[in-house]
Design a protein around this motif. Sequence first.
Motif, PDB file in Angstrom:
ATOM      1  N   MET A  41       0.720  -1.356   0.269  1.00  0.00           N
ATOM      2  CA  MET A  41      -0.007  -0.035   0.008  1.00  0.00           C
ATOM      3  C   MET A  41       0.769   1.299   0.015  1.00  0.00           C
ATOM      4  N   ASP A  42       0.425   2.102  -0.921  1.00  0.00           N
ATOM      5  CA  ASP A  42       1.139   3.637  -0.915  1.00  0.00           C
ATOM      6  C   ASP A  42      -0.255   4.556  -0.825  1.00  0.00           C
ATOM      7  N   ASP A  43       0.101   5.993  -0.661  1.00  0.00           N
ATOM      8  CA  ASP A  43      -1.055   6.926  -0.902  1.00  0.00           C
ATOM      9  C   ASP A  43      -1.196   7.224  -2.597  1.00  0.00           C
ATOM     10  N   VAL A  44       0.047   7.645  -3.032  1.00  0.00           N
ATOM     11  CA  VAL A  44      -0.247   8.014  -4.446  1.00  0.00           C
ATOM     12  C   VAL A  44       0.506   7.006  -5.415  1.00  0.00           C
ATOM     13  N   LEU A  45      -0.021   6.640  -6.532  1.00  0.00           N
ATOM     14  CA  LEU A  45       0.830   5.959  -7.557  1.00  0.00           C
ATOM     15  C   LEU A  45       1.034   7.253  -8.749  1.00  0.00           C
ATOM     16  N   TYR A  46       2.383   7.374  -9.009  1.00  0.00           N
ATOM     17  CA  TYR A  46       2.579   8.263 -10.003  1.00  0.00           C
ATOM     18  C   TYR A  46       3.599   7.657 -11.102  1.00  0.00           C
ATOM     19  N   THR A  47       4.822   7.867 -10.753  1.00  0.00           N
ATOM     20  CA  THR A  47       5.539   7.104 -12.045  1.00  0.00           C
ATOM     21  C   THR A  47       5.736   5.600 -11.877  1.00  0.00           C
ATOM     22  N   GLY A  48       5.482   5.066 -10.663  1.00  0.00           N
ATOM     23  CA  GLY A  48       6.037   3.708 -10.350  1.00  0.00           C
ATOM     24  C   GLY A  48       7.395   3.354  -9.831  1.00  0.00           C
ATOM     25  N   ARG A  49       8.338   4.336  -9.755  1.00  0.00           N
ATOM     26  CA  ARG A  49       9.380   4.130  -9.278  1.00  0.00           C
ATOM     27  C   ARG A  49       9.463   3.768  -7.621  1.00  0.00           C
ATOM     28  N   THR A  50       8.435   4.362  -6.938  1.00  0.00           N
ATOM     29  CA  THR A  50       8.458   4.280  -5.384  1.00  0.00           C
ATOM     30  C   THR A  50       8.073   2.465  -5.373  1.00  0.00           C
ATOM     31  N   ILE A  51       7.130   2.033  -6.085  1.00  0.00           N
ATOM     32  CA  ILE A  51       6.702   0.718  -6.061  1.00  0.00           C
ATOM     33  C   ILE A  51       7.729  -0.111  -6.509  1.00  0.00           C
ATOM     34  N   ARG A  52       8.332   0.091  -7.728  1.00  0.00           N
ATOM     35  CA  ARG A  52       9.523  -0.844  -7.813  1.00  0.00           C
ATOM     36  C   ARG A  52      10.601  -1.100  -7.018  1.00  0.00           C
ATOM     37  N   ALA A  53      10.963   0.269  -6.126  1.00  0.00           N
ATOM     38  CA  ALA A  53      11.945  -0.102  -4.958  1.00  0.00           C
ATOM     39  C   ALA A  53      11.305  -0.960  -3.754  1.00  0.00           C
ATOM     40  N   ALA A  54       9.900  -0.609  -3.713  1.00  0.00           N
ATOM     41  CA  ALA A  54       9.114  -1.403  -2.532  1.00  0.00           C
ATOM     42  C   ALA A  54       9.286  -2.940  -3.000  1.00  0.00           C
ATOM     43  N   LEU A  55       8.871  -3.271  -4.199  1.00  0.00           N
ATOM     44  CA  LEU A  55       8.928  -4.768  -4.658  1.00  0.00           C
ATOM     45  C   LEU A  55      10.442  -5.235  -4.368  1.00  0.00           C
ATOM     46  N   ASP A  56      11.616  -4.568  -4.710  1.00  0.00           N
ATOM     47  CA  ASP A  56      12.876  -4.954  -4.251  1.00  0.00           C
ATOM     48  C   ASP A  56      12.969  -5.199  -2.939  1.00  0.00           C
ATOM     49  N   ALA A  57      12.425  -4.347  -2.006  1.00  0.00           N
ATOM     50  CA  ALA A  57      12.770  -4.659  -0.634  1.00  0.00           C
ATOM     51  C   ALA A  57      11.788  -5.637  -0.107  1.00  0.00           C
ATOM     52  N   LEU A  58      10.531  -5.690  -0.547  1.00  0.00           N
ATOM     53  CA  LEU A  58       9.572  -6.783  -0.325  1.00  0.00           C
ATOM     54  C   LEU A  58      10.222  -8.157  -0.623  1.00  0.00           C
ATOM     55  N   PHE A  59      10.830  -8.345  -1.588  1.00  0.00           N
ATOM     56  CA  PHE A  59      11.326  -9.590  -2.021  1.00  0.00           C
ATOM     57  C   PHE A  59      12.816  -9.962  -1.285  1.00  0.00           C
ATOM     58  N   ASP A  60      13.387  -9.051  -0.952  1.00  0.00           N
ATOM     59  CA  ASP A  60      14.700  -9.159  -0.125  1.00  0.00           C
ATOM     60  C   ASP A  60      14.290  -9.847   1.253  1.00  0.00           C
ATOM     61  N   SER A  61      12.967  -9.637   1.713  1.00  0.00           N
ATOM     62  CA  SER A  61      12.754 -10.165   2.942  1.00  0.00           C
ATOM     63  C   SER A  61      11.824 -11.238   3.103  1.00  0.00           C
ATOM     64  N   GLY A  62      11.572 -12.009   1.813  1.00  0.00           N
ATOM     65  CA  GLY A  62      10.837 -13.282   1.703  1.00  0.00           C
ATOM     66  C   GLY A  62      10.342 -13.251   0.207  1.00  0.00           C
ATOM     67  N   ARG A  63       9.761 -14.539  -0.017  1.00  0.00           N
ATOM     68  CA  ARG A  63       9.089 -14.673  -1.175  1.00  0.00           C
ATOM     69  C   ARG A  63       7.520 -14.971  -1.069  1.00  0.00           C
ATOM     70  N   PRO A  64       6.782 -13.875  -1.260  1.00  0.00           N
ATOM     71  CA  PRO A  64       5.380 -13.588  -1.131  1.00  0.00           C
ATOM     72  C   PRO A  64       4.722 -15.054  -2.209  1.00  0.00           C
ATOM     73  N   LYS A  65       3.414 -15.278  -1.971  1.00  0.00           N
ATOM     74  CA  LYS A  65       2.618 -16.253  -2.833  1.00  0.00           C
ATOM     75  C   LYS A  65       2.321 -15.261  -3.833  1.00  0.00           C
ATOM     76  N   SER A  66       1.851 -14.015  -3.449  1.00  0.00           N
ATOM     77  CA  SER A  66       1.391 -12.980  -4.503  1.00  0.00           C
ATOM     78  C   SER A  66       1.596 -11.632  -3.800  1.00  0.00           C
ATOM     79  N   VAL A  67       1.578 -10.801  -4.846  1.00  0.00           N
ATOM     80  CA  VAL A  67       1.715  -9.395  -4.317  1.00  0.00           C
ATOM     81  C   VAL A  67       0.749  -8.400  -5.137  1.00  0.00           C
ATOM     82  N   ARG A  68      -0.159  -7.546  -4.528  1.00  0.00           N
ATOM     83  CA  ARG A  68      -1.105  -6.645  -5.241  1.00  0.00           C
ATOM     84  C   ARG A  68      -0.891  -5.449  -4.685  1.00  0.00           C
ATOM     85  N   LEU A  69      -1.128  -4.410  -5.407  1.00  0.00           N
ATOM     86  CA  LEU A  69      -0.948  -2.928  -4.952  1.00  0.00           C
ATOM     87  C   LEU A  69      -2.245  -2.250  -4.978  1.00  0.00           C
ATOM     88  N   LEU A  70      -2.271  -1.417  -3.597  1.00  0.00           N
ATOM     89  CA  LEU A  70      -3.497  -0.856  -3.384  1.00  0.00           C
ATOM     90  C   LEU A  70      -2.748   0.638  -3.151  1.00  0.00           C
TER      91      LEU A  70
END
Length: 191
Positions: free
Chosen positions: A113-142
């Motif tokens: 979750m994030d407040d505003v989706l704009y260029t997508g760069r924040t989410i790309r960074a978040a996905l990198d951080a998320l996958f460094d902490s484990g391997r989710p079954k699925s990831v959806r963005l809100l």
Amino acid sequence: MSADTEVRKPKFREKGRLMSASEIERTLVRLAHEIVEKHGGSKNVGLVGIKRRGVPLAQRLGVLIEKIEKHPVDVGVLDISFYRDDLSTDGARPKVTPGAIGFDVTGRDIVLMDDVLYTGRTIRAALDALFDSGRPKSVRLLVLIDRGHRELPIEATYVGRLIPTSKREIIEVKLNEVDGQEQVLLVELVD
């Protein structure tokens, strides 16, 4: 520093209020129901808020989903400070340890979750951080607001509001937990 070399702060003009506190609350209730419906409940769901304003959104949605499903849902915090592509790439890449988010994401259906989706760069960074902490079954963005202007192929599954903007406009989300007020504003850069 002389007046000529002094760095000028950009000036913004408020164009209007896009969402009031009650509209934000109604939107979050709708999104909570969408999450439960899409996942067939909330047993394997984990909510992860991107620091700053994604965190209170995740916490609020956790409370709403718990009321709907009658059992708690894990809510975590993701700090992407060292994953942003606008920082220097010198030095060692930080390692996020499993559990740094607040729960183990491995095998879970994660709603990021994030407040505003704009260029997508924040989410790309978040996905990198998320996958460094484990391997989710699925990831959806809100996101509370999708304002367009993507630079990366990233889209949200759950969107509070789609608000097309110009490049000169900025969406300001104000949440009580961070800003002491509750509203979404549209502001414009003034020359």
